[in-house]
Scaffold this active site. Structure first.
Site, PDB file in Angstrom:
ATOM      1  CB  THR A 306      -0.947   0.009   1.214  1.00  0.00           C
ATOM      2  OG1 THR A 306      -1.784  -1.146   1.136  1.00  0.00           O
ATOM      3  CG2 THR A 306      -1.841   1.242   1.216  1.00  0.00           C
ATOM      4  CG  PHE A 308       0.268   4.676   3.691  1.00  0.00           C
ATOM      5  CD1 PHE A 308       0.801   3.417   3.453  1.00  0.00           C
ATOM      6  CD2 PHE A 308      -0.880   4.759   4.471  1.00  0.00           C
ATOM      7  CE1 PHE A 308       0.203   2.265   3.959  1.00  0.00           C
ATOM      8  CE2 PHE A 308      -1.489   3.622   4.979  1.00  0.00           C
ATOM      9  CZ  PHE A 308      -0.940   2.363   4.725  1.00  0.00           C
TER      10      PHE A 308
HETATM   11  O1  LIG Z   1      -7.413  -0.499   7.931  1.00  0.00           O
HETATM   12  C1  LIG Z   1      -6.209  -0.288   8.014  1.00  0.00           C
HETATM   13  O2  LIG Z   1      -5.451  -0.921   8.759  1.00  0.00           O
HETATM   14  C2  LIG Z   1      -5.633   0.740   7.180  1.00  0.00           C
HETATM   15  O3  LIG Z   1      -4.593   1.235   7.487  1.00  0.00           O
HETATM   16  C3  LIG Z   1      -6.343   1.126   5.910  1.00  0.00           C
HETATM   17  C4  LIG Z   1      -5.892   0.364   4.689  1.00  0.00           C
HETATM   18  C5  LIG Z   1      -6.456   1.012   3.404  1.00  0.00           C
HETATM   19  O4  LIG Z   1      -7.199   1.966   3.472  1.00  0.00           O
HETATM   20  O5  LIG Z   1      -6.106   0.538   2.324  1.00  0.00           O
HETATM   21  C6  LIG Z   1      -4.429   0.410   4.578  1.00  0.00           C
HETATM   22  C7  LIG Z   1      -3.704  -0.626   4.136  1.00  0.00           C
HETATM   23  C8  LIG Z   1      -4.319  -1.864   3.669  1.00  0.00           C
HETATM   24  O6  LIG Z   1      -4.315  -1.760   2.275  1.00  0.00           O
HETATM   25  C9  LIG Z   1      -5.714  -2.024   4.146  1.00  0.00           C
HETATM   26  C10 LIG Z   1      -6.387  -1.008   4.674  1.00  0.00           C
END
Ligand SMILES: O=C(O)C(=O)C[C@]1(C(=O)O)C=C[C@@H](O)C=C1
Length: 451
Positions: A306, A308
């Site tokens: 992911t 950020f």
């Molecule tokens: O729910 C979490 O733990 C988050 O940090 C959010 C979140 C997202 O929004 O994509 C972040 C990383 C992962 O891809 C899954 C969820």
């Protein structure tokens, strides 16, 4: 430096300044405002999470009482902070010594009489959180969320502030409750997190960095619960999407239920003693909420990453001594379909690589454009286009590309120019994301900022 070079450099800086002003700098973006009357933001800082409430209560008492907090930077009646700290760099360290002597108000007898401003030093250009030495970083979710780990990777030793919604994280920074926000924008399996693209446009924060986090999901349940007992799995929709195939492959006959964040789902299962429900979350969430790991590494692809972005009130100064990325958003209201082609060519002709392009429907949300005479017009655009490209705004290629793009778009804003996270997307997520990049300590256990 030969004169010609100096002149070129000066012209280059002036041009850069002009572009930043036109397209992203706070003094320039004044000309473009949100018009949406149904805007949900004002006054709602979110109250659902106990931790968040506690943080807010603590932070507001600090803001009212502390000599180095909001007393030196009161919010203007419009809610805008009055003056900008120099956004220093992307590493999140630093102090506020420059301002403290002048702003704390009372001059001691031993203080020098001269009112002459002293020259800036290199130390003045370091980050200046106004409330102690630890940078406060807002993220969406509860402790144990991947976003908390991302905040820890982006700003080691920060104080992570959980927020119940993405908007709350934006607002926390705008209202000086936090110094930065760290928010997910895209995932290698699930794609873009559209909500945050929309919010980037509707708020006035600047992207000052990015971090990429391997995301390693676990299936968590109360101790003693077996997979066969499960009728339901809850998690963040992105996490559910990232594990869809594996859930089926595990032979689970479960309904999927969306939750605000992964760790929040784990907390919910634990707090409510749900013996028929599992959560998809991190190994750290299992530890924090006393759950057992029924299955480990359940994301459909082992390299699940992911991305950020880090957001701040002020942009950082773009540089050319390391790889930078720039994010822009634009729209056009003219007939024809060739505008997108022209924009992409402006980058292609200069050998600037694009790393992302995203379009978002925008028909029902007007944007206010102001001309040179400060006359505002509400404009409706069908689509907003978000583009990330691999160049710094200090690079003349990027400046020229944007100058050209400005000619055939009606709206253009630079969301930020920031150092690239060079972690390859394909990096294996062999362990929980938090093991290579330990998350910051939970906000509740962190030391209060010094006053
Ligand atoms: O729910 C979490 O733990 C988050 O940090 C959010 C979140 C997202 O929004 O994509 C972040 C990383 C992962 O891809 C899954 C969820």
């Amino acid at each position: 430096m030969p004169n010609g070079t100096a002149a070129a450099a000066t012209a280059g800086s002036a041009r850069l300044l002009l572009l930043l002003r036109r397209h992203g700098h706070p003094q320039a973006v004044r000309s473009i405002h949100r018009l949406d009357p149904s805007d949900p933001f004002p006054g709602t800082l979110g109250t659902r999470r106990v931790d968040w409430k506690a943080s807010c209560a603590f932070l507001s008492s600090k803001a009212a009482a502390g000599p180095d907090s909001s007393s030196d930077k009161p919010l203007s009646p419009s809610g805008d902070p009055p003056a900008a700290d120099p956004e220093p760099d992307d590493d999140g360290k630093g102090g506020n010594h420059r301002l403290s002597a002048a702003i704390n108000g009372v001059r001691t007898a031993a203080a020098p009489i001269s009112n002459l401003p002293r020259p800036l030093t290199i130390a003045d250009l370091s980050p200046a959180p106004m409330h102690g030495s630890r940078l406060r970083v807002a993220y969406q979710g509860v402790p144990g969320a991947y976003s908390e780990a991302a905040a820890g990777k982006a700003y080691p030793n920060c104080e992570a502030i959980p927020c119940d919604q993405f908007e709350v994280a934006f607002q926390a920074v705008e209202l000086w409750i936090a110094d930065r926000a760290v928010l997910p924008v895209e995932n290698s399996l699930g794609g873009s997190i559209h909500r945050n693209y929309d919010l980037l446009l509707r708020h006035r924060l600047h992207i000052v960095g990015e971090v990429q986090m391997p995301v390693h999901h676990c299936l968590l349940a109360l101790p003693g619960v077996r997979k066969e007992y499960l009728t339901r799995v809850m998690s963040h929709p992105q996490a559910l999407a990232q594990c869809e195939l594996t859930l089926t492959r595990l032979g689970l006959n479960v309904t999927r239920e969306a939750f605000d964040d992964t760790a929040g789902a784990a907390e919910h299962v634990a707090n409510n003693g749900l013996r028929d429900t599992a959560a998809i979350a991190s190994a750290r969430a299992a530890e924090l909420y006393g759950l057992q790991v029924l299955a480990d590494g359940i994301q459909d692809d082992s390299s699940n990453v992911t991305r950020f972005v880090m957001l701040a009130r002020e942009p950082i100064i773009p540089r050319t001594d390391r790889p930078f990325k720039t994010s822009i958003v634009f729209a056009h209201d003219r007939e024809g379909t060739s505008v997108l082609f022209k924009v992409l060519s402006a980058f292609a002709f200069r050998d600037i690589s694009l790393t992302k392009i995203e379009s978002r429907p925008h028909r029902h949300r007007p944007i206010r454009l102001v001309d040179d005479a400060n006359v505002g017009t509400a404009k409706h655009f069908e689509y907003m286009f978000y583009v990330d490209f691999e160049a710094s705004m200090a690079d003349t290629r990027a400046q020229n590309a944007l100058a050209e793009i400005q000619e055939f778009t009606s709206f253009l804003r630079v969301l930020g120019s920031y150092p690239m996270d060079m972690t390859p997307w394909g990096a294996p997520s062999s362990s929980a994301s938090s093991s290579t990049n330990p998350p910051p300590p939970p906000p509740s256990s962190s030391a209060p900022p010094s006053s």
